[in-house]
Scaffold this motif. Structure first.
Motif, PDB file in Angstrom:
ATOM      1  N   UNK A  41      -0.428  20.519   0.923  1.00  0.00           N
ATOM      2  CA  UNK A  41       0.379  20.350  -0.291  1.00  0.00           C
ATOM      3  C   UNK A  41       0.789  18.884  -0.365  1.00  0.00           C
ATOM      4  N   UNK A  42       0.627  18.281  -1.534  1.00  0.00           N
ATOM      5  CA  UNK A  42       1.006  16.884  -1.727  1.00  0.00           C
ATOM      6  C   UNK A  42       2.467  16.801  -2.148  1.00  0.00           C
ATOM      7  N   UNK A  43       3.267  15.986  -1.416  1.00  0.00           N
ATOM      8  CA  UNK A  43       4.689  15.835  -1.722  1.00  0.00           C
ATOM      9  C   UNK A  43       5.008  14.571  -2.515  1.00  0.00           C
ATOM     10  N   UNK A  44       4.062  13.671  -2.642  1.00  0.00           N
ATOM     11  CA  UNK A  44       4.296  12.426  -3.376  1.00  0.00           C
ATOM     12  C   UNK A  44       4.285  11.221  -2.452  1.00  0.00           C
ATOM     13  N   UNK A  45       4.643  10.071  -3.032  1.00  0.00           N
ATOM     14  CA  UNK A  45       4.673   8.842  -2.243  1.00  0.00           C
ATOM     15  C   UNK A  45       6.077   8.618  -1.698  1.00  0.00           C
ATOM     16  N   UNK A  46       6.153   7.948  -0.579  1.00  0.00           N
ATOM     17  CA  UNK A  46       7.446   7.669   0.066  1.00  0.00           C
ATOM     18  C   UNK A  46       7.641   6.197   0.207  1.00  0.00           C
ATOM     19  N   UNK A 106       0.844  -1.173   0.000  1.00  0.00           N
ATOM     20  CA  UNK A 106       0.000   0.000   0.000  1.00  0.00           C
ATOM     21  C   UNK A 106       0.896   1.246   0.000  1.00  0.00           C
ATOM     22  N   UNK A 107       0.645   2.203  -0.888  1.00  0.00           N
ATOM     23  CA  UNK A 107       1.502   3.389  -0.951  1.00  0.00           C
ATOM     24  C   UNK A 107       1.360   4.271   0.289  1.00  0.00           C
ATOM     25  N   UNK A 108       2.458   4.949   0.613  1.00  0.00           N
ATOM     26  CA  UNK A 108       2.473   5.892   1.725  1.00  0.00           C
ATOM     27  C   UNK A 108       2.630   7.286   1.124  1.00  0.00           C
ATOM     28  N   UNK A 109       1.591   8.102   1.272  1.00  0.00           N
ATOM     29  CA  UNK A 109       1.560   9.439   0.689  1.00  0.00           C
ATOM     30  C   UNK A 109       2.015  10.471   1.718  1.00  0.00           C
ATOM     31  N   UNK A 110       2.845  11.419   1.275  1.00  0.00           N
ATOM     32  CA  UNK A 110       3.313  12.479   2.171  1.00  0.00           C
ATOM     33  C   UNK A 110       2.662  13.802   1.803  1.00  0.00           C
ATOM     34  N   UNK A 131       1.737  11.589   6.901  1.00  0.00           N
ATOM     35  CA  UNK A 131       1.874  10.449   6.004  1.00  0.00           C
ATOM     36  C   UNK A 131       0.616   9.604   6.123  1.00  0.00           C
ATOM     37  N   UNK A 132       0.047   9.237   4.980  1.00  0.00           N
ATOM     38  CA  UNK A 132      -1.164   8.421   4.965  1.00  0.00           C
ATOM     39  C   UNK A 132      -0.909   7.188   4.117  1.00  0.00           C
ATOM     40  N   UNK A 133      -1.142   6.004   4.703  1.00  0.00           N
ATOM     41  CA  UNK A 133      -1.051   4.748   3.963  1.00  0.00           C
ATOM     42  C   UNK A 133      -2.446   4.416   3.457  1.00  0.00           C
ATOM     43  N   UNK A 134      -2.599   4.422   2.124  1.00  0.00           N
ATOM     44  CA  UNK A 134      -3.913   4.174   1.554  1.00  0.00           C
ATOM     45  C   UNK A 134      -3.806   3.880   0.062  1.00  0.00           C
ATOM     46  N   UNK A 135      -4.766   3.093  -0.426  1.00  0.00           N
ATOM     47  CA  UNK A 135      -4.881   2.845  -1.864  1.00  0.00           C
ATOM     48  C   UNK A 135      -5.719   3.926  -2.537  1.00  0.00           C
ATOM     49  N   UNK A 136      -6.261   4.837  -1.741  1.00  0.00           N
ATOM     50  CA  UNK A 136      -7.084   5.911  -2.308  1.00  0.00           C
ATOM     51  C   UNK A 136      -6.207   6.867  -3.097  1.00  0.00           C
ATOM     52  N   UNK A 187      -7.352  11.868  -0.768  1.00  0.00           N
ATOM     53  CA  UNK A 187      -6.698  12.053   0.523  1.00  0.00           C
ATOM     54  C   UNK A 187      -6.520  13.540   0.834  1.00  0.00           C
ATOM     55  N   UNK A 188      -6.192  14.306  -0.182  1.00  0.00           N
ATOM     56  CA  UNK A 188      -6.004  15.745  -0.007  1.00  0.00           C
ATOM     57  C   UNK A 188      -7.310  16.403   0.436  1.00  0.00           C
ATOM     58  N   UNK A 189      -8.413  16.008  -0.185  1.00  0.00           N
ATOM     59  CA  UNK A 189      -9.719  16.550   0.197  1.00  0.00           C
ATOM     60  C   UNK A 189     -10.059  16.181   1.637  1.00  0.00           C
ATOM     61  N   UNK A 190      -9.680  14.976   2.063  1.00  0.00           N
ATOM     62  CA  UNK A 190      -9.877  14.562   3.464  1.00  0.00           C
ATOM     63  C   UNK A 190      -9.162  15.522   4.394  1.00  0.00           C
ATOM     64  N   UNK A 191      -7.887  15.780   4.101  1.00  0.00           N
ATOM     65  CA  UNK A 191      -7.081  16.655   4.937  1.00  0.00           C
ATOM     66  C   UNK A 191      -7.630  18.076   4.975  1.00  0.00           C
ATOM     67  N   UNK A 192      -8.157  18.545   3.871  1.00  0.00           N
ATOM     68  CA  UNK A 192      -8.697  19.903   3.806  1.00  0.00           C
ATOM     69  C   UNK A 192      -9.915  20.077   4.710  1.00  0.00           C
ATOM     70  N   UNK A 193     -10.567  18.973   5.076  1.00  0.00           N
ATOM     71  CA  UNK A 193     -11.709  19.046   5.994  1.00  0.00           C
ATOM     72  C   UNK A 193     -11.299  19.596   7.357  1.00  0.00           C
ATOM     73  N   UNK A 194     -10.003  19.520   7.674  1.00  0.00           N
ATOM     74  CA  UNK A 194      -9.494  20.059   8.942  1.00  0.00           C
ATOM     75  C   UNK A 194      -9.324  21.579   8.861  1.00  0.00           C
ATOM     76  N   UNK A 195      -9.540  22.151   7.676  1.00  0.00           N
ATOM     77  CA  UNK A 195      -9.454  23.600   7.507  1.00  0.00           C
ATOM     78  C   UNK A 195      -8.031  24.122   7.383  1.00  0.00           C
TER      79      UNK A 195
END
Length: 67
Positions: free
Chosen positions: A62-67, A1-5, A40-45, A50-58
């Motif tokens: 910025x997406x840095x890519x997968x690690x 599963x990819x890890x997104x930063x 860092x989020x581990x997800x197949x999404x 994932x970015x939209x999820x994070x934006x819910x926190x207000x």
């Protein structure tokens, strides 16, 4: 599963708690490094989803890519 930063604007503990609370509801594995403003989020999404999820926190996100 990819890890997104992501860079998330979290200047205080309250900010990182807001991100934590949003991600807990989303059923994803994640890590938060509040001093470095990194999440860092581990997800197949898709990164956009994932970015939209994070934006819910207000916070700016910025997406840095997968690690």
């Amino acid at each position: 599963m990819p890890k997104h930063e992501f860079e998330v604007d979290m200047p205080c503990t309250g900010c990182s708690n807001a991100v934590n609370n949003v991600l807990k509801k989303e059923d994803v594995k994640f890590e938060i490094d509040q001093p470095k403003n990194l999440v860092w989020i581990e997800s197949d999404k898709d990164a956009e989803v994932l970015m939209e999820m994070l934006k819910k926190a207000g916070k700016q996100v910025k997406y840095n890519g997968t690690k």
